[in-house]
Write an enzyme that holds these catalytic residues in place. Structure first.
Site, short mmCIF file in Angstrom:
data_model
loop_
_atom_site.label_atom_id
_atom_site.label_comp_id
_atom_site.label_asym_id
_atom_site.label_seq_id
_atom_site.Cartn_x
_atom_site.Cartn_y
_atom_site.Cartn_z
N ASN A 296 56.96 49.60 40.63
CA ASN A 296 56.58 49.60 39.21
C ASN A 296 56.43 48.15 38.78
O ASN A 296 57.41 47.46 38.55
CB ASN A 296 57.66 50.32 38.38
CG ASN A 296 57.30 50.33 36.90
OD1 ASN A 296 56.22 49.88 36.50
ND2 ASN A 296 58.22 50.84 36.08
N TRP A 297 55.16 47.72 38.70
CA TRP A 297 54.91 46.30 38.35
C TRP A 297 55.07 46.02 36.86
O TRP A 297 54.93 44.89 36.44
CB TRP A 297 53.50 45.92 38.82
CG TRP A 297 53.36 45.82 40.31
CD1 TRP A 297 54.37 45.86 41.24
CD2 TRP A 297 52.14 45.67 41.06
NE1 TRP A 297 53.85 45.74 42.51
CE2 TRP A 297 52.49 45.62 42.43
CE3 TRP A 297 50.80 45.56 40.71
CZ2 TRP A 297 51.54 45.47 43.45
CZ3 TRP A 297 49.85 45.42 41.73
CH2 TRP A 297 50.22 45.37 43.08
N LYS A 298 55.28 47.07 36.09
CA LYS A 298 55.44 46.92 34.63
C LYS A 298 54.29 46.05 34.08
O LYS A 298 53.17 46.16 34.57
CB LYS A 298 56.83 46.38 34.31
CG LYS A 298 57.92 47.25 34.96
CD LYS A 298 59.32 46.98 34.49
CE LYS A 298 60.28 47.93 35.19
NZ LYS A 298 61.66 47.81 34.77
N GLY B 92 61.46 47.87 40.48
CA GLY B 92 60.83 47.02 39.47
C GLY B 92 60.73 45.59 39.97
O GLY B 92 59.83 45.24 40.75
N GLY B 93 61.69 44.76 39.57
CA GLY B 93 61.66 43.32 39.87
C GLY B 93 61.38 42.99 41.32
O GLY B 93 60.54 42.12 41.63
N HIS C 245 59.49 56.67 31.31
CA HIS C 245 60.28 55.53 31.79
C HIS C 245 61.17 55.05 30.64
O HIS C 245 60.79 55.13 29.48
CB HIS C 245 59.34 54.40 32.24
CG HIS C 245 60.08 53.30 32.91
ND1 HIS C 245 60.73 52.31 32.21
CD2 HIS C 245 60.30 53.03 34.23
CE1 HIS C 245 61.32 51.50 33.08
NE2 HIS C 245 61.08 51.90 34.30
N GLU D 255 66.88 56.91 36.67
CA GLU D 255 67.00 55.48 36.41
C GLU D 255 68.03 55.28 35.29
O GLU D 255 67.66 55.37 34.10
CB GLU D 255 65.66 54.90 35.98
CG GLU D 255 64.60 54.98 37.04
CD GLU D 255 63.54 53.89 36.90
OE1 GLU D 255 63.39 53.10 37.83
OE2 GLU D 255 62.90 53.81 35.84
N SER E 257 67.51 48.16 39.67
CA SER E 257 67.88 46.96 40.42
C SER E 257 67.91 47.19 41.94
O SER E 257 68.75 46.61 42.64
CB SER E 257 69.24 46.42 39.95
OG SER E 257 69.18 46.15 38.57
P1 13P Z 1 64.35 46.96 38.26
O1 13P Z 1 64.20 47.27 39.73
O2 13P Z 1 63.78 45.64 37.88
O3 13P Z 1 65.75 47.17 37.80
O4 13P Z 1 63.46 48.04 37.48
C1 13P Z 1 63.69 49.37 37.72
C2 13P Z 1 62.63 50.14 37.03
O5 13P Z 1 62.62 50.20 35.82
C3 13P Z 1 61.62 50.79 37.87
O6 13P Z 1 60.88 51.69 37.14
#
Ligand code: 13P
Length: 265
Positions: free
Chosen positions: A11-13, A241-242, A96, A168, A220
């Site tokens: 998820n590149w947000k 995510g990150g 999300h 999540e 995370s």
């Molecule tokens: P992180 O991996 O940065 O905590 O993000 C998780 C997330 O929201 C994936 O959708």
């Protein structure tokens, strides 16, 4: 019991320009070889989806939308219909925690979106999870139940197999990469919540569905902890995510995932 696939979702947000996304995909593609029953899904921002769909090798990767609107067409300025994603994205995230908590998406909205995705043959990845204070108040199971019953309100037992659930916990999102609060969901925490989720699904759809439904974890996830999460019984993959924003770390997450799949056989 059917063998469930493993899913790793990036998820590149709201990160990466068109060029950056394209370069990332190019570099990642050189590092990844396809594996049976492992699906790597990239969820870029909506405006890069179409160009990535022309570049991507579908034997290696699938694409997901991070969000969409539930109406099929009409006067909804600024929105993208899930129906418009047909042929571009096979998956779509729904609910999300950032959509729920920053943009005020309600449980009813998630129900409409999951139903719209199914209508358009896009696989909805319904994200659920409690906040830190809900957990502290012992409401975790109830919150998750409400999110499941609302998000799946339009889904019959025939279509439930087409839905993916992603747990999540809001308190564990983006906390592992140097955020201010260092709350990490331990594998034991995860194991007990996965049991709760599957038992709610059993209550709603029966034992067989509860065994077969795909449940992912996000919060995370990184190269150091991916193995410990994927070892938890009932976890079918991760929403990253990150750590998905760096080619090296994301490709190593995939490598570790393959190792653990081999070890489980
Ligand atoms: P992180 O991996 O940065 O905590 O993000 C998780 C997330 O929201 C994936 O959708």
């Amino acid at each position: 019991m059917e063998e469930r696939k493993t899913y790793i979702v990036a998820n590149w947000k709201m990160n990466f320009t068109m060029d950056e996304s394209s370069i990332f995909l190019h570099k990642l593609a050189q590092k990844i070889t396809p594996a049976k029953n492992l699906e790597i899904i990239l969820a870029p921002s909506i405006f890069t989806l179409q160009s990535l769909s022309l570049q991507v090798d579908y034997k290696q990767f699938r694409l997901a939308a991070q969000n969409f609107y539930h109406k099929d067409f009409g006067a909804y300025t600024g929105e993208v219909a899930v129906a418009q994603l047909k042929g571009i994205a096979e998956y779509g995230l729904v609910g999300h925690s950032e959509r729920r908590h920053i943009f005020g998406e309600t449980i009813e909205d998630t129900g409409h979106k999951v139903a719209a995705a199914i209508r358009s043959k896009v696989v909805p990845i319904l994200c659920i999870g409690e906040t830190m204070s809900e957990r502290a108040d012992g409401e975790e199971s109830d919150v998750i139940y409400d999110q499941l019953i609302g998000g799946l309100s339009g889904i019959t037992s025939h279509h439930i197999k087409d839905v993916i659930i992603a747990y999540e916990p809001v308190w564990a999102i983006s906390t592992g990469g140097g955020g201010t609060v260092s709350a990490i969901c331990s594998p034991d925490d995860l194991a007990s919540t996965i049991k709760i989720i599957r038992s709610h699904i059993k209550h709603l759809y029966g034992a067989k569905v509860s065994q077969n439904i795909r449940v992912l974890f996000g919060g995370s996830v990184n190269v150091e902890n991916i193995m410990s999460y994927l070892q938890v019984d009932g976890v079918d993959g991760a929403l990253v995510g990150g750590a998905s924003l760096n080619v090296e770390s994301f490709s190593n997450i995939i490598k570790k995932t393959k190792e653990i799949r081999q070890a489980k056989r």
